[in-house]
Design a protein around this motif. Structure first.
Motif, short mmCIF file in Angstrom:
data_model
loop_
_atom_site.label_atom_id
_atom_site.label_comp_id
_atom_site.label_asym_id
_atom_site.label_seq_id
_atom_site.Cartn_x
_atom_site.Cartn_y
_atom_site.Cartn_z
N HIS A 18 0.83 -1.21 0.00
CA HIS A 18 0.00 0.00 0.00
C HIS A 18 0.86 1.26 0.00
O HIS A 18 0.55 2.24 -0.70
N LEU A 19 1.96 1.24 0.76
CA LEU A 19 2.84 2.40 0.80
C LEU A 19 3.53 2.61 -0.55
O LEU A 19 3.58 3.74 -1.06
N SER A 20 4.05 1.54 -1.12
CA SER A 20 4.73 1.66 -2.41
C SER A 20 3.75 2.04 -3.51
O SER A 20 4.09 2.80 -4.43
N GLY A 22 1.11 3.90 -3.09
CA GLY A 22 0.86 5.32 -2.89
C GLY A 22 1.95 6.19 -3.47
O GLY A 22 1.68 7.20 -4.15
N TYR A 23 3.23 5.81 -3.23
CA TYR A 23 4.35 6.54 -3.80
C TYR A 23 4.31 6.49 -5.33
O TYR A 23 4.60 7.47 -6.02
N THR A 24 3.96 5.32 -5.88
CA THR A 24 3.89 5.16 -7.34
C THR A 24 2.85 6.09 -7.95
O THR A 24 3.11 6.79 -8.94
N MET A 25 1.66 6.11 -7.36
CA MET A 25 0.58 6.95 -7.88
C MET A 25 0.94 8.44 -7.76
O MET A 25 0.67 9.23 -8.67
N LEU A 26 1.58 8.82 -6.66
CA LEU A 26 1.99 10.21 -6.47
C LEU A 26 3.05 10.60 -7.49
O LEU A 26 2.98 11.67 -8.11
#
Length: 277
Positions: A18-20, A22-26
């Protein structure tokens, strides 16, 4: 099904999904989606009539035909000869193999303007190669295709090469032992494995050719209605401070490129699915 079983199935071996994600989408949003969305926002300052008048101008339509036509031709040429070069580099041993393998990547590192000047000096009517032909190469669509083929070759070679390396020679020997001829082995055993990689290399080379500017402006001659590419037309409008007109043409290029690349990806997915199953 118990909650313990559900928790085991939902648990991943590598944590942090989920964290990775989120970083990818950002990251993708900031570097890809946001800049592209500004093109559409800038175009909204035009009325539909103004937008349609800009993108259907005879000079603009002619640049579409030249850009997409030459990019398609260069992509197809690279798909054929890039596959052959990858085959030679993987399957054979010969002197200076490492040197040739390194030269394939040269268009990646070479500034596009330098490539354009070099190709123009070769293929101009009085150039080292152009002087031997009765027809013009530079300052024609043929010259543009040569420039786009030059900058797109590494994409096909470097995409097909790893797939060829993963195809064991024993597979070819097994095909021959079962009575298949060389052409049958290539067509029915090796080629199906290469189709997804060839399509990927073609789409990358095609996309790169569509946006190429530096190497083309020198060898094209930039004659309106004949050798003027769309990126040059966009730059011309930007130099004239016609930002709305430039973004209108850019929107057409963006949408058309997206549709073409999406179609190629669908074909690649279908081909991959067919040969996997």
């Amino acid at each position: 099904m118990s909650s313990l079983t559900i928790n085991k199935k939902s648990r991943r071996i590598i944590p942090g999904f989920h964290l990775s994600l989120g970083y990818t989408m950002l990251y993708v949003s900031l570097l890809v989606v946001l800049p592209l969305s500004m093109i559409f926002l800038q175009t909204m300052s035009l009325s539909w009539q103004e937008f349609w008048h800009i993108i259907t101008d005879r000079r603009v339509v002619a640049s579409y035909k030249i850009s997409f036509g030459t990019a398609l031709a260069a992509g197809l040429i690279n798909a054929l000869f890039g596959t052959i070069i990858a085959w030679v580099l993987v399957r054979y041993q010969f002197p200076f193999k490492r040197l040739i393998d390194g030269l394939v990547d040269l268009p990646f590192a070479l500034p596009t303007a330098v490539a354009g000047i070099a190709l123009t000096s070769l293929y101009a009517p009085k150039g080292w190669i152009g002087q031997f032909f009765d027809f013009k190469i530079a300052f024609t669509p043929l010259g543009i295709i040569i420039a786009l083929t030059f900058i797109g070759l590494p994409f096909v070679v470097r995409t097909v090469q790893p797939v060829l390396q993963n195809i064991q020679v024993e597979v070819e020997e097994a095909s021959a032992s079962l009575g298949a001829t060389r052409w049958q082995t290539i067509w029915k055993v090796i080629f199906p494995e290469l189709i997804p990689a060839i399509l990927t290399g073609f789409s990358l080379a095609f996309a790169r050719a569509l946006g190429e500017y530096g190497s083309v402006v020198f060898i094209a001659g930039n004659m309106p209605m004949k050798t003027e590419i769309t990126p040059l037309l966009i730059m011309t409008k930007l130099e004239q401070y016609d930002y709305a007109g430039a973004t209108a043409i850019a929107v057409v290029m963006l949408v058309t490129s997206f549709v073409l690349l999406f179609t190629i990806n669908i074909i690649q997915w279908l081909a991959n699915r067919r040969f996997v199953h």
